[in-house]
Design a protein around this motif. Structure first.
Motif, PDB file in Angstrom:
ATOM      1  N   GLY A 319       0.810  -1.208   0.000  1.00  0.00           N
ATOM      2  CA  GLY A 319       0.000   0.000   0.000  1.00  0.00           C
ATOM      3  C   GLY A 319       0.845   1.259   0.000  1.00  0.00           C
ATOM      4  O   GLY A 319       0.572   2.203  -0.745  1.00  0.00           O
ATOM      5  N   GLY A 320       1.898   1.277   0.825  1.00  0.00           N
ATOM      6  CA  GLY A 320       2.784   2.438   0.856  1.00  0.00           C
ATOM      7  C   GLY A 320       3.475   2.666  -0.472  1.00  0.00           C
ATOM      8  O   GLY A 320       3.580   3.804  -0.953  1.00  0.00           O
ATOM      9  N   LEU A 321       3.954   1.593  -1.082  1.00  0.00           N
ATOM     10  CA  LEU A 321       4.633   1.715  -2.377  1.00  0.00           C
ATOM     11  C   LEU A 321       3.658   2.154  -3.471  1.00  0.00           C
ATOM     12  O   LEU A 321       4.029   2.931  -4.369  1.00  0.00           O
ATOM     13  N   THR A 322       2.422   1.690  -3.407  1.00  0.00           N
ATOM     14  CA  THR A 322       1.424   2.095  -4.397  1.00  0.00           C
ATOM     15  C   THR A 322       1.081   3.572  -4.250  1.00  0.00           C
ATOM     16  O   THR A 322       0.952   4.305  -5.247  1.00  0.00           O
ATOM     17  N   LEU A 323       0.947   4.044  -3.009  1.00  0.00           N
ATOM     18  CA  LEU A 323       0.711   5.474  -2.780  1.00  0.00           C
ATOM     19  C   LEU A 323       1.881   6.311  -3.291  1.00  0.00           C
ATOM     20  O   LEU A 323       1.690   7.380  -3.891  1.00  0.00           O
ATOM     21  N   ALA A 324       3.104   5.830  -3.059  1.00  0.00           N
ATOM     22  CA  ALA A 324       4.286   6.561  -3.534  1.00  0.00           C
ATOM     23  C   ALA A 324       4.298   6.621  -5.064  1.00  0.00           C
ATOM     24  O   ALA A 324       4.603   7.668  -5.651  1.00  0.00           O
ATOM     25  N   ALA A 325       3.967   5.506  -5.709  1.00  0.00           N
ATOM     26  CA  ALA A 325       3.906   5.490  -7.174  1.00  0.00           C
ATOM     27  C   ALA A 325       2.846   6.456  -7.681  1.00  0.00           C
ATOM     28  O   ALA A 325       3.048   7.148  -8.698  1.00  0.00           O
ATOM     29  N   ALA A 326       1.718   6.527  -6.972  1.00  0.00           N
ATOM     30  CA  ALA A 326       0.666   7.468  -7.363  1.00  0.00           C
ATOM     31  C   ALA A 326       1.163   8.904  -7.289  1.00  0.00           C
ATOM     32  O   ALA A 326       0.898   9.716  -8.189  1.00  0.00           O
ATOM     33  N   GLY A 327       1.901   9.230  -6.225  1.00  0.00           N
ATOM     34  CA  GLY A 327       2.424  10.585  -6.085  1.00  0.00           C
ATOM     35  C   GLY A 327       3.409  10.943  -7.180  1.00  0.00           C
ATOM     36  O   GLY A 327       3.369  12.043  -7.746  1.00  0.00           O
ATOM     37  N   VAL A 328       4.293  10.008  -7.498  1.00  0.00           N
ATOM     38  CA  VAL A 328       5.288  10.257  -8.546  1.00  0.00           C
ATOM     39  C   VAL A 328       4.603  10.458  -9.889  1.00  0.00           C
ATOM     40  O   VAL A 328       4.950  11.373 -10.654  1.00  0.00           O
ATOM     41  N   LEU A 329       3.624   9.613 -10.198  1.00  0.00           N
ATOM     42  CA  LEU A 329       2.912   9.734 -11.476  1.00  0.00           C
ATOM     43  C   LEU A 329       2.123  11.033 -11.547  1.00  0.00           C
ATOM     44  O   LEU A 329       2.116  11.709 -12.588  1.00  0.00           O
ATOM     45  N   ALA A 330       1.469  11.404 -10.436  1.00  0.00           N
ATOM     46  CA  ALA A 330       0.714  12.660 -10.426  1.00  0.00           C
ATOM     47  C   ALA A 330       1.636  13.856 -10.629  1.00  0.00           C
ATOM     48  O   ALA A 330       1.282  14.825 -11.312  1.00  0.00           O
ATOM     49  N   ALA A 331       2.839  13.794 -10.047  1.00  0.00           N
ATOM     50  CA  ALA A 331       3.790  14.897 -10.200  1.00  0.00           C
ATOM     51  C   ALA A 331       4.303  14.994 -11.628  1.00  0.00           C
ATOM     52  O   ALA A 331       4.527  16.087 -12.155  1.00  0.00           O
ATOM     53  N   ALA A 332       4.507  13.828 -12.265  1.00  0.00           N
ATOM     54  CA  ALA A 332       5.092  13.803 -13.613  1.00  0.00           C
ATOM     55  C   ALA A 332       4.059  14.008 -14.711  1.00  0.00           C
ATOM     56  O   ALA A 332       4.414  14.360 -15.841  1.00  0.00           O
ATOM     57  N   ALA A 333       2.779  13.799 -14.402  1.00  0.00           N
ATOM     58  CA  ALA A 333       1.738  13.875 -15.432  1.00  0.00           C
ATOM     59  C   ALA A 333       1.573  15.303 -15.929  1.00  0.00           C
ATOM     60  O   ALA A 333       1.473  16.239 -15.124  1.00  0.00           O
ATOM     61  N   PRO A 334       1.514  15.507 -17.232  1.00  0.00           N
ATOM     62  CA  PRO A 334       1.226  16.844 -17.762  1.00  0.00           C
ATOM     63  C   PRO A 334      -0.149  17.306 -17.310  1.00  0.00           C
ATOM     64  O   PRO A 334      -1.085  16.505 -17.208  1.00  0.00           O
ATOM     65  N   GLY A 335      -0.281  18.577 -17.040  1.00  0.00           N
ATOM     66  CA  GLY A 335      -1.547  19.097 -16.552  1.00  0.00           C
ATOM     67  C   GLY A 335      -2.696  18.906 -17.520  1.00  0.00           C
ATOM     68  O   GLY A 335      -3.852  18.838 -17.117  1.00  0.00           O
ATOM     69  N   HIS A 336      -2.378  18.782 -18.820  1.00  0.00           N
ATOM     70  CA  HIS A 336      -3.443  18.612 -19.812  1.00  0.00           C
ATOM     71  C   HIS A 336      -3.875  17.168 -19.970  1.00  0.00           C
ATOM     72  O   HIS A 336      -4.841  16.875 -20.657  1.00  0.00           O
ATOM     73  N   SER A 337      -3.158  16.228 -19.324  1.00  0.00           N
ATOM     74  CA  SER A 337      -3.427  14.810 -19.501  1.00  0.00           C
ATOM     75  C   SER A 337      -4.379  14.293 -18.427  1.00  0.00           C
ATOM     76  O   SER A 337      -3.957  13.918 -17.330  1.00  0.00           O
ATOM     77  N   VAL A 338      -5.662  14.274 -18.747  1.00  0.00           N
ATOM     78  CA  VAL A 338      -6.642  13.742 -17.811  1.00  0.00           C
ATOM     79  C   VAL A 338      -6.406  12.253 -17.575  1.00  0.00           C
ATOM     80  O   VAL A 338      -6.547  11.755 -16.449  1.00  0.00           O
ATOM     81  N   GLY A 339      -6.013  11.542 -18.627  1.00  0.00           N
ATOM     82  CA  GLY A 339      -5.788  10.104 -18.503  1.00  0.00           C
ATOM     83  C   GLY A 339      -4.691   9.768 -17.513  1.00  0.00           C
ATOM     84  O   GLY A 339      -4.847   8.872 -16.670  1.00  0.00           O
ATOM     85  N   ALA A 340      -3.570  10.482 -17.597  1.00  0.00           N
ATOM     86  CA  ALA A 340      -2.456  10.203 -16.690  1.00  0.00           C
ATOM     87  C   ALA A 340      -2.833  10.519 -15.252  1.00  0.00           C
ATOM     88  O   ALA A 340      -2.503   9.767 -14.319  1.00  0.00           O
ATOM     89  N   LEU A 341      -3.544  11.617 -15.052  1.00  0.00           N
ATOM     90  CA  LEU A 341      -3.969  11.953 -13.695  1.00  0.00           C
ATOM     91  C   LEU A 341      -5.001  10.952 -13.181  1.00  0.00           C
ATOM     92  O   LEU A 341      -5.021  10.630 -11.985  1.00  0.00           O
ATOM     93  N   ALA A 342      -5.841  10.451 -14.067  1.00  0.00           N
ATOM     94  CA  ALA A 342      -6.817   9.442 -13.657  1.00  0.00           C
ATOM     95  C   ALA A 342      -6.108   8.175 -13.179  1.00  0.00           C
ATOM     96  O   ALA A 342      -6.486   7.588 -12.155  1.00  0.00           O
ATOM     97  N   VAL A 343      -5.082   7.747 -13.900  1.00  0.00           N
ATOM     98  CA  VAL A 343      -4.322   6.565 -13.477  1.00  0.00           C
ATOM     99  C   VAL A 343      -3.666   6.816 -12.118  1.00  0.00           C
ATOM    100  O   VAL A 343      -3.666   5.958 -11.226  1.00  0.00           O
ATOM    101  N   ALA A 344      -3.110   8.005 -11.947  1.00  0.00           N
ATOM    102  CA  ALA A 344      -2.475   8.349 -10.676  1.00  0.00           C
ATOM    103  C   ALA A 344      -3.479   8.309  -9.534  1.00  0.00           C
ATOM    104  O   ALA A 344      -3.194   7.788  -8.442  1.00  0.00           O
ATOM    105  N   LEU A 345      -4.676   8.834  -9.764  1.00  0.00           N
ATOM    106  CA  LEU A 345      -5.687   8.848  -8.703  1.00  0.00           C
ATOM    107  C   LEU A 345      -6.260   7.462  -8.434  1.00  0.00           C
ATOM    108  O   LEU A 345      -6.661   7.163  -7.301  1.00  0.00           O
ATOM    109  N   VAL A 346      -6.302   6.617  -9.451  1.00  0.00           N
ATOM    110  CA  VAL A 346      -6.709   5.223  -9.221  1.00  0.00           C
ATOM    111  C   VAL A 346      -5.681   4.517  -8.331  1.00  0.00           C
ATOM    112  O   VAL A 346      -6.031   3.808  -7.382  1.00  0.00           O
ATOM    113  N   LEU A 347      -4.404   4.725  -8.625  1.00  0.00           N
ATOM    114  CA  LEU A 347      -3.358   4.153  -7.774  1.00  0.00           C
ATOM    115  C   LEU A 347      -3.437   4.723  -6.358  1.00  0.00           C
ATOM    116  O   LEU A 347      -3.210   4.007  -5.372  1.00  0.00           O
ATOM    117  N   LEU A 348      -3.768   5.995  -6.248  1.00  0.00           N
ATOM    118  CA  LEU A 348      -3.899   6.630  -4.941  1.00  0.00           C
ATOM    119  C   LEU A 348      -5.012   5.954  -4.130  1.00  0.00           C
ATOM    120  O   LEU A 348      -4.835   5.652  -2.941  1.00  0.00           O
TER     121      LEU A 348
END
Length: 438
Positions: A319-348
């Motif tokens: 769970g901790g590693l999955t939350l960390a991966a979500a944070g990294v992906l959310a930080a790296a996702a372009p602001g215009h990419s709804v898909g990337a942010l959606a994946v990050a929030l699913v991992l979150l």
């Protein structure tokens, strides 16, 4: 009720005894109803505050009051359950949610600000009951099935939480027909849903799972029979001091859940704002948050199975590693990419779920049954405080450094789950060695 019916009793674990199967069936039905009530505050709470208080800057007041009510509610429900059992404790919590909902409707109809603020605080106690119910699902579960039992109860909340927002228009029209402002409609629905859940628990949650677990624990302690001959162990294996010392302690489960709650709330709260700053409308934000909420609850039975199969500590680390991966992906996702942010929030949401289910199993196993309910209430009160802290801090961090900085901070905080897990695992090994040495 159709969603609840679909989940009972065929979907329940076939190995559970009748008392546990009945408990889970009643809790699933009640959680399906109460999830609908929970959705009211999330959906229109801020809009109500904006309308009645006349200030967008005060639109966050309902969330703060929900949280305050949840803290007080978790503590009160835990004490009630400790003294009288799960049935009166949970029924009182759901009834508070219904009473608070009716108070909101009355306040909106009368345009009474003070009543609105008080009613929202009482309503928050109902939201605390939604989480407290998972402990009741684990009271009578055998140790190797506690994770699945808590997971099934959590899953049921999803049904109502999904249905509730889709009834906003219908409930608003019904309220308007009775001369009440449409925004109060979802709280009329919440009053009905929480009231029905309270009646359901009060009438059908028999035998009381916590009181029965206590009787079984006393009987098992007094019995001189061999473990294989004790019928009580078909329902539950009481946690003795020696058993608890060989497993993770309450502090481990608490820290895992606190870290997950703070990270999840912080990132979730600011994601719609981040999307808005990049030109996305409420539809995109609603899609991302909807997927996130689904990931928070839908995996619960699988998370529970993993806890039962591999033990809680590997699942907390995952769970901790999955939350960390979500944070990294959310930080790296372009602001215009709804898909990337959606994946990050699913991992979150998934990381939060893994931590909550495994942390629940740890706390339940670590506390003797005679003290379990009050300890669980205190844990959930602390969770509400952690969520509030994460939500408040998120705005400050984003204002100072931006959304990516918040997401990275969340990832780093989530990684703290790993050393907590490692320390608990080492302590468990030492405890086993000490037992063998004696």
């Amino acid at each position: 009720m159709s969603a609840a019916a679909a989940a009972t009793p065929a979907a329940l674990p076939s190995a559970d005894p009748p008392e546990q199967r009945r408990t889970l069936a009643v809790l699933i039905a009640a959680q399906t109803l109460s999830g609908t009530g929970l959705a009211a505050g999330i959906t229109v709470g801020a809009l109500l505050a904006d309308d009645l208080l006349g200030s967008t800057g005060l639109a966050g007041v309902p969330s703060a009051l929900f949280t305050g009510g949840a803290v007080l509610g978790a503590l009160a429900i835990g004490r009630l359950c400790q003294r009288y059992g799960r049935r009166p404790g949970l029924a009182a919590g759901y009834a508070a949610g219904a009473l608070g909902s009716l108070g909101v409707v009355a306040a909106v109809a009368a345009q009474h600000v003070a009543l609105l603020l008080f009613a929202l605080l009482v309503y928050g106690a109902g939201t605390a009951t939604n989480l407290q119910a998972r402990y009741a699902g684990a009271d009578l579960a055998a140790p190797h099935r506690r994770g699945r039992a808590a997971g099934v109860v959590l899953l049921a909340t999803t049904f109502g939480a999904v249905v509730g927002p889709n009834l906003v228009t219908v409930s608003g029209e019904a309220a308007e027909g009775w001369g009440i402002p449409p925004l109060a409609g979802p709280f009329l629905l919440a009053a009905l849903a929480y009231g029905a859940a309270a009646v359901l628990i009060g009438v059908l949650l028999r035998p009381d799972p916590l009181l029965l677990a206590r009787r079984l624990a006393v009987g098992a302690a007094d019995s001189a029979e061999a473990p294989a001959e004790r019928p009580a162990e078909r329902l539950a294996e009481p946690t003795t001091g020696a058993a608890a010392s060989r497993g993770p302690g309450v502090a481990t489960g608490l820290w895992v859940m606190l870290l997950g709650q703070a990270v999840m709330i912080a990132v979730m709260t600011m994601t719609p704002v981040h999307l808005g700053h990049h030109g996305h409308g409420t539809g995109a934000a609603g899609l991302v948050i909807g997927l996130h909420v689904g990931a928070m609850f839908l995996p619960s039975p699988v998370s529970g199975w993993l806890v039962d199969r591999f033990g809680p500590l590997p699942v907390t680390a995952a769970g901790g590693l999955t939350l960390a991966a979500a944070g990294v992906l959310a930080a790296a996702a372009p602001g215009h990419s709804v898909g990337a942010l959606a994946v990050a929030l699913v991992l979150l949401g998934l990381g939060w779920n893994l931590g909550l289910v495994s942390g629940t199993a740890i706390v339940t196993a670590a506390v003797p049954v005679e003290r379990r309910a009050s300890a669980q209430g205190s844990v959930d009160g602390a969770l509400a405080v952690a969520g509030s802290t994460g939500g408040l801090a998120s705005g400050v961090v984003v204002a100072a450094g931006g959304y990516p900085v918040l997401a990275v901070c969340g990832a780093l905080l989530a990684l703290l789950v790993v050393p907590v897990t490692v320390a608990a695992a080492r302590g468990r090994v030492r405890g086993r060695g000490g037992v063998r040495g004696r």
